[in-house]
Design an enzyme around this catalytic site. Structure first.
Site, PDB file in Angstrom:
ATOM      1  N   LYS A  69      98.737  50.311  98.346  1.00 30.27           N
ATOM      2  CA  LYS A  69      98.204  51.515  97.712  1.00 30.27           C
ATOM      3  C   LYS A  69      99.080  51.997  96.574  1.00 30.27           C
ATOM      4  O   LYS A  69      98.604  52.540  95.836  1.00 30.27           O
ATOM      5  CB  LYS A  69      98.101  52.738  98.771  1.00 30.27           C
ATOM      6  CG  LYS A  69      97.695  53.745  98.549  1.00 30.27           C
ATOM      7  CD  LYS A  69      97.560  54.817  99.673  1.00 30.27           C
ATOM      8  CE  LYS A  69      97.071  56.149  99.601  1.00 30.27           C
ATOM      9  NZ  LYS A  69      97.046  57.025 100.590  1.00 30.27           N
ATOM     10  N   GLU A 167      93.757  63.717 100.812  1.00 26.01           N
ATOM     11  CA  GLU A 167      94.478  63.957 102.055  1.00 26.01           C
ATOM     12  C   GLU A 167      94.639  65.310 102.291  1.00 26.01           C
ATOM     13  O   GLU A 167      94.379  65.468 103.677  1.00 26.01           O
ATOM     14  CB  GLU A 167      95.430  62.795 101.809  1.00 26.01           C
ATOM     15  CG  GLU A 167      94.995  61.423 101.941  1.00 26.01           C
ATOM     16  CD  GLU A 167      95.803  60.429 101.227  1.00 26.01           C
ATOM     17  OE1 GLU A 167      97.114  60.616 101.170  1.00 26.01           O
ATOM     18  OE2 GLU A 167      95.487  59.275 101.274  1.00 26.01           O
ATOM     19  N   ASP A 189     102.085  67.406 102.331  1.00 27.63           N
ATOM     20  CA  ASP A 189     101.683  65.994 102.772  1.00 27.63           C
ATOM     21  C   ASP A 189     102.507  65.091 102.109  1.00 27.63           C
ATOM     22  O   ASP A 189     102.423  64.704 101.011  1.00 27.63           O
ATOM     23  CB  ASP A 189     100.208  65.902 102.333  1.00 27.63           C
ATOM     24  CG  ASP A 189      99.517  64.425 102.770  1.00 27.63           C
ATOM     25  OD1 ASP A 189     100.721  63.582 103.376  1.00 27.63           O
ATOM     26  OD2 ASP A 189      98.645  64.136 102.539  1.00 27.63           O
TER      27      ASP A 189
END
Lengths: 607, 222
Positions: A69, A167, A189
Site C-alpha cells: 500500500k 478510512e 486513525d
C-alpha cells in the site's frame, strides 16, 4: 440485487465485512481468523496470500511482498528513502513502480489485487454467493493517483468498486451506527502505514466531514523501523556484523520488532531474541515500554501536527470536540492513547476493535449504496487542493482542500499565438506555491480550432466525484461542441495496462488455486503420515512383515512427494498409502472392537 | 420538460410523471438553490437544514443503482449544491457572491489597502524586509526593536481587521433592510443598493489586503 461487501485494504492487514441485517460483521477465514495479512508470496507454484505468505517471508524474502500500500500511486523517486527496508527489487516504468520477481514485474495495483481476490474468495466461501461489487477504503489523505490505483486494483481482482471511501469516515459510520452519536467527533486513525485525522459533524444520520489531514507515509511500519535500526546498530557493535544486506535475517528482525512492539502495548518489558546467521550466536535483549516510547515519540508528535492543521481548517479548537475515536492498530500503543487524550482533553473511545472498525464502516457504506440504508449519508471532502500549472511554474488552485465532494470547477482557456491548435494542461494536487513542489496528477492536451490568438474559448470542467477521483471534460464555448480528453496519468496505469492486467489476473487465479491445492495436499499428507505411523506402532505385530514393508515403502514415496511441488502426485501417493494400509486398518478395527467387547464383558462381570 | 419522459407536468426536483430526478438549471443562483431570499444576514441553521435535506435528495450515494443519465444528474446537482452551501455558509464568500450576482461578473474583488493605512503599510513592509535580512545573532538589538515594532503593527492591524468586518456586517443589516423595502411604496432603492454594494466591495478588498499582511506578519514572526 447481488450483495456489496466492504473491504479494508490495509498496509499490514486486510479485512472484508458484510451487513448481516442491520449489523456489520467481519467475514472470518476458514480458521475463524478475521485478518488477512496484506502479504503476497509469488512462488514457483503460484501465489500465496495472507498467513501462508507471512510464513514464506523469512524463507524467501525477495519473492514475498508486504506493505504494498505504501507504493500505490507512487513513483520510484517518492520512496528512495525507504528502499533499503524492502527485500524485493523495485523498478519504475511509465511513472509507476514495478516489483521485480524473477523475470516478471508487478505493479502495486496487481499485488493489491491478489489480496483483494483472496478477500473476495473468502467472502464467496462464507456467504455462498458470487461477489462482484465492493466498497474499498483508502486513507483520507490519499491523493488522486493513490485512489485511482486502488480502483484499478479492484478491477484487476474482478471487483466493481462502487465507492472508494475514506478510512476514518468509514470508522465514523460504524461508530455512529452503533452509538447513535450526535455532535462533533474526531477520528484519529493511525494504521500500519498511514495516518489520518478527520473531524466530522454528526447530525440526524448525516456525517459531514469538516476537515481532514494526514500523512500517507506515517504508520506502525515507521515505528518498527526505529526498532530495527536500533537492533541493527547493536548487532554491529556487539558482533561486528552488518546484516542489513541479508534479506532473511532482516525479515526475521522486522517481524521480531513488530512482535515486541505489539507485546509492549500490554506488558512493561518484553524479551527479544534473534538467531544470527552462520552460527554467529544469538542477539538477545530486553525492551521496555519506555524505550519504545522514546523511539516513537516524534512520530506520534507528527500525528498531532496533522491534528492541529485539521482543527485550523475546520475553525475548531481541540476542546470543542464531543468525542474522539481511535482507529488503526497503532492506536493500541499506550503512548498514542495518552498523547491523544492530552491533546483533545478527553478520553478517546476505543470500544470497537480499532483494527476492524474500518471494514465494518465500509460494509455500512455498502448498505447505503445498495439502497437498503436510507438513514445515513456521508458527506466527505477532498483532502488536497487541486489546481493547474500556470505561467512561471506556479500552481493556480481551482478546488481548495477540505471542499465537500462531489465538487467541480470550471476554467476558461484560450490561445496566445495566432493559429495555435492546442493548449497543454498540467493538473496538480497539493498545498505548495510552485507546481514542481506539488503532486503531478496528469497532463492533457486541449484541441483548439486554428483562430487568431485569444479568440478560441475552451471551458474545462474539473470534477472530483464522490470517490475523490478527478474527471476532466472540455467544451468549446463558441460552438458548444464538447471534446473528449485523453488524460495521461503521471503516476498511474493507463486503461490499456489495466485491461491487460485484468486478463493476466485470470492466469494468476489459476496459479493461485494450484498453490492452495498444494498446501492442502501437503497438510493432508502430513496427517496421513502421522496417523499411519501411529497405527503401525500399535498394530504392526498383527500383520505380516511383507505387508509392513509395503506400507513403509508407500510412506517413503508419500514423504518424497510431499517435499515436491506436484499436488496431484501427493494425492496419488496418499491413495496408495490408504490402499496399502487398508488391511492394517481392518485388523486394528477388529482388535479395537474385540477389546471393546472384552472390556464390556469385564465390566459386566464386575457388575 | 422532463429529460426522460418529455412530459411538461413539471415537479420541483423530480418529474411528476416518471419520478426521474431533474437537473438543476446551471443558471440557478445559490440563494434560490438554498431556498433563501437574497439577503446577507441568513439563518445559518436553516441553511444547514436545507443543505442536508437536498443532499439526501441528490447525493450520488442514493443513485448507485440508477442508470447513467440519472447518475450524471445526481453528480451535477450535488456539485452545485455543495458549491452553493460552501459559498453561502461563509459571510465573506456570501457577500462576494452577492456582489457578483447583483453587479454582474465584470467587477472582480481586488485586494487594496484602505487609504488611511497606506503610509503605515508602506513602512511596515520596509520593516518586514529589513527584519528578514537581519541576523538576530549578530545584531540582537535591531532584531528585537524591529520585532517589537512589527508586533505592535500586527496588533493594530488585527484591531483594524475587526473594525472592517463590523463595518461590513453593519452594511449586511442595511442591505437586508433595503431588500425588505423593495417593491413597497413604489420606491426603487436601486441607487441606494448600488452604493451599498460598492461600499461592501471596498470593505471586502481592504479586508483581503489587511488579512494578507497579517498572515505575512504571522509567518515571519512565528
Amino acid at each position: 440485487m447481488s450483495r456489496i461487501v466492504g473491504i479494508d485494504l490495509g498496509t499490514t492487514n486486510s479485512l472484508v465485512a458484510y451487513m448481516d441485517g442491520e449489523i456489520p460483521r467481519i467475514i472470518p477465514g476458514p480458521r475463524g481468523e478475521n485478518k488477512v495479512p496484506s502479504i503476497v508470496g509469488v512462488t514457483d507454484n503460484g501465489l500465496l496470500v495472507g498467513e501462508p505468505a507471512k510464513a514464506y517471508l523469512v524463507r524467501d524474502p525477495s519473492r514475498t511482498i508486504y506493505s504494498i500500500k505504501r507504493f500505490m500511486g507512487k513513483s520510484l523517486a517518492d520512496i528512495t528513502d525507504e528502499l533499503k527496508y524492502f527485500p524485493y527489487a523495485i523498478q519504475e516504468k511509465n511513472g509507476v513502480i514495478r516489483i521485480v520477481i524473477g523475470e516478471k514485474t508487478y505493479s502495486p495495483p496487481q499485488i493489491s489485487a491478489m489480496i483483494l481476490r483472496e478477500l473476495k474468495r473468502r467472502a464467496e466461501a462464507y456467504l455462498g454467493e458470487e461477489i462482484t461489487r465492493a466498497v474499498i477504503t483508502v486513507p483520507a489523505y490519499f491523493n488522486d493517483s493513490q485512489r485511482q490505483a486502488t480502483k484499478d486494483a479492484g478491477l484487476i481482482a474482478g471487483l466493481e468498486v462502487l465507492r472508494i471511501i475514506n478510512e476514518p469516515t468509514a470508522a465514523s459510520l460504524a461508530y455512529g451506527l452503533q452509538k447513535k452519536t450526535q455532535g462533533l467527533i474526531a477520528v484519529y486513525d493511525f494504521g500500519g502505514g498511514t495516518f489520518d485525522i478527520s473531524l466530522l459533524k454528526l447530525k440526524d444520520g448525516i456525517f459531514e466531514v469538516l476537515a481532514t489531514n494526514g500523512d500517507t507515509h506515517l504508520g506502525g511500519d515507521d515505528i518498527d523501523r526505529r526498532l530495527v535500526d536500533t537492533i541493527l546498530r547493536e548487532i554491529k557493535t556487539t558482533y561486528g556484523l552488518d546484516v542489513a544486506a541479508c534479506g532473511e535475517i532482516m525479515q526475521a528482525i522486522r517481524l521480531e520488532a513488530e512482535r515486541v512492539k505489539i507485546r509492549l502495548s500490554s506488558e512493561a518489558t518484553v524479551a527479544m531474541a534473534i538467531e544470527l546467521p552462520d552460527g554467529k550466536g544469538r542477539y538477545e535483549r530486553m525492551w521496555s515500554r519506555d524505550e519504545l516510547d522514546g523511539l516513537a515519540a516524534d512520530l506520534v508528535e507528527r500525528t498531532l501536527t496533522c491534528c492541529r492543521l485539521a482543527l485550523k481548517d475546520a475553525g475548531l479548537q481541540a476542546g470543542q470536540l464531543d468525542e474522539v475515536v481511535l482507529v488503526g492498530g497503532s492506536t493500541r500503543m499506550p503512548l498514542v492513547k495518552r498523547r491523544v487524550h492530552e491533546f483533545f482533553g478527553r478520553e478517546p473511545h476505543c470500544e470497537l476493535n480499532p483494527e476492524e472498525v474500518v471494514a465494518l464502516g465500509a460494509a455500512v457504506q455498502a448498505s447505503i449504496l445498495s439502497g437498503s440504508n436510507q438513514d445515513m449519508l456521508l458527506l466527505d471532502v477532498t483532502p488536497l487542493s487541486l489546481g493547474i500549472e500556470t505561467m512561471g511554474g506556479v500552481m493556480s488552485t481551482l478546488i481548495r482542500r477540505n471542499t465537500t465532494i462531489p465538487t467541480s470547477a470550471k476554467e476558461m482557456f484560450t490561445t496566445y499565438v495566432d493559429g495555435q491548435t492546442s493548449v497543454d494542461i498540467h493538473v496538480l494536487q497539493g498545498e505548495r506555491e510552485l507546481a514542481k513542489d506539488n503532486r503531478s496528477l496528469a497532463r492533457f492536451q486541449l484541441k483548439v480550432p486554428p483562430l487568431p490568438a485569444g479568440v478560441p474559448r475552451i471551458e474545462v470542467t474539473f470534477l472530483i466525484d464522490a470517490n475523490g477521483i478527478l474527471h476532466v471534460t472540455a467544451q468549446d464555448v463558441r460552438t458548444g461542441a464538447s471534446q473528449s480528453i485523453e488524460v495521461k496519468p503521471s503516476h498511474g496505469l493507463t486503461d490499456e495496462e489495466v485491461e491487460h492486467m485484468i486478463r493476466e489476473s485470470f492466469q494468476f487465479a489459476a496459479q493461485d488455486i494450484q498453490a492452495r491445492q498444494l498446501i492442502e495436499a501437503r497438510t493432508e499428507a502430513e496427517s496421513i503420515l502421522r496417523a499411519t505411523e501411529k497405527a503401525l506402532s500399535r498394530g504392526a505385530h498383527l500383520i505380516s512383515e511383507e505387508e509392513q514393508r509395503s506400507i513403509h515403502a508407500a510412506l517413503d514415496l508419500l514423504r518424497a512427494a510431499k517435499d515436491g511441488e506436484d499436488h496431484r502426485l501427493i494425492r496419488a501417493r496418499i491413495d496408495e498409502v490408504e490402499k496399502a494400509t487398508h488391511h492394517l486398518a481392518e485388523v486394528l478395527m477388529d482388535a479395537t472392537l474385540k477389546e471393546a467387547l472384552e472390556s464390556k464383558k469385564l465390566s459386566q462381570i464386575l457388575e | 420538460m422532463c429529460w426522460h419522459c418529455q412530459s411538461e407536468v413539471g415537479g420541483e426536483y423530480f418529474c411528476k410523471r416518471c419520478v426521474k430526478v431533474q437537473p438543476l438549471s446551471p443558471d440557478l443562483d445559490y440563494f434560490t438553490c438554498m431556498k433563501l431570499p437574497r439577503i446577507l444576514q441568513i439563518d445559518e441553521k436553516a441553511l444547514e437544514e436545507t443543505f442536508y435535506e437536498l443532499s439526501r435528495t441528490f447525493h450520488p450515494d442514493f443513485y448507485t443503482t440508477r442508470d447513467e443519465s440519472e447518475k450524471a444528474i445526481s453528480l451535477g446537482n450535488t456539485a452545485l449544491l455543495n458549491a452553493a452551501y460552501r459559498t453561502l455558509k461563509d459571510p465573506f464568500q456570501r457577500v462576494e457572491y452577492l456582489i457578483r450576482l447583483e453587479a454582474g461578473s465584470a467587477k472582480d474583488i481586488r485586494s487594496a489597502p484602505p487609504a488611511d493605512l497606506f503610509e503605515e503599510i508602506l513602512e511596515l513592509q520596509e520593516d518586514l524586509e529589513t527584519y528578514r535580512t537581519v541576523n538576530p545573532a549578530e545584531d540582537p538589538e535591531t532584531a528585537n526593536q524591529l520585532r517589537a515594532k512589527l508586533q505592535a503593527s500586527r496588533e493594530h492591524l488585527e484591531s483594524r481587521l475587526e473594525e472592517l468586518e463590523s463595518a461590513l456586517f453593519e452594511r449586511f443589516r442595511r442591505w437586508d433592510e433595503l431588500q425588505g423595502q423593495s417593491g413597497h411604496d413604489g420606491i426603487d432603492p436601486r441607487p441606494q443598493k448600488d452604493a451599498l454594494l460598492r461600499e461592501m466591495q471596498d470593505l471586502l478588498s481592504h479586508r483581503t489586503y489587511v488579512r494578507n499582511i497579517i498572515q505575512d506578519l504571522a509567518d515571519t514572526l512565528g
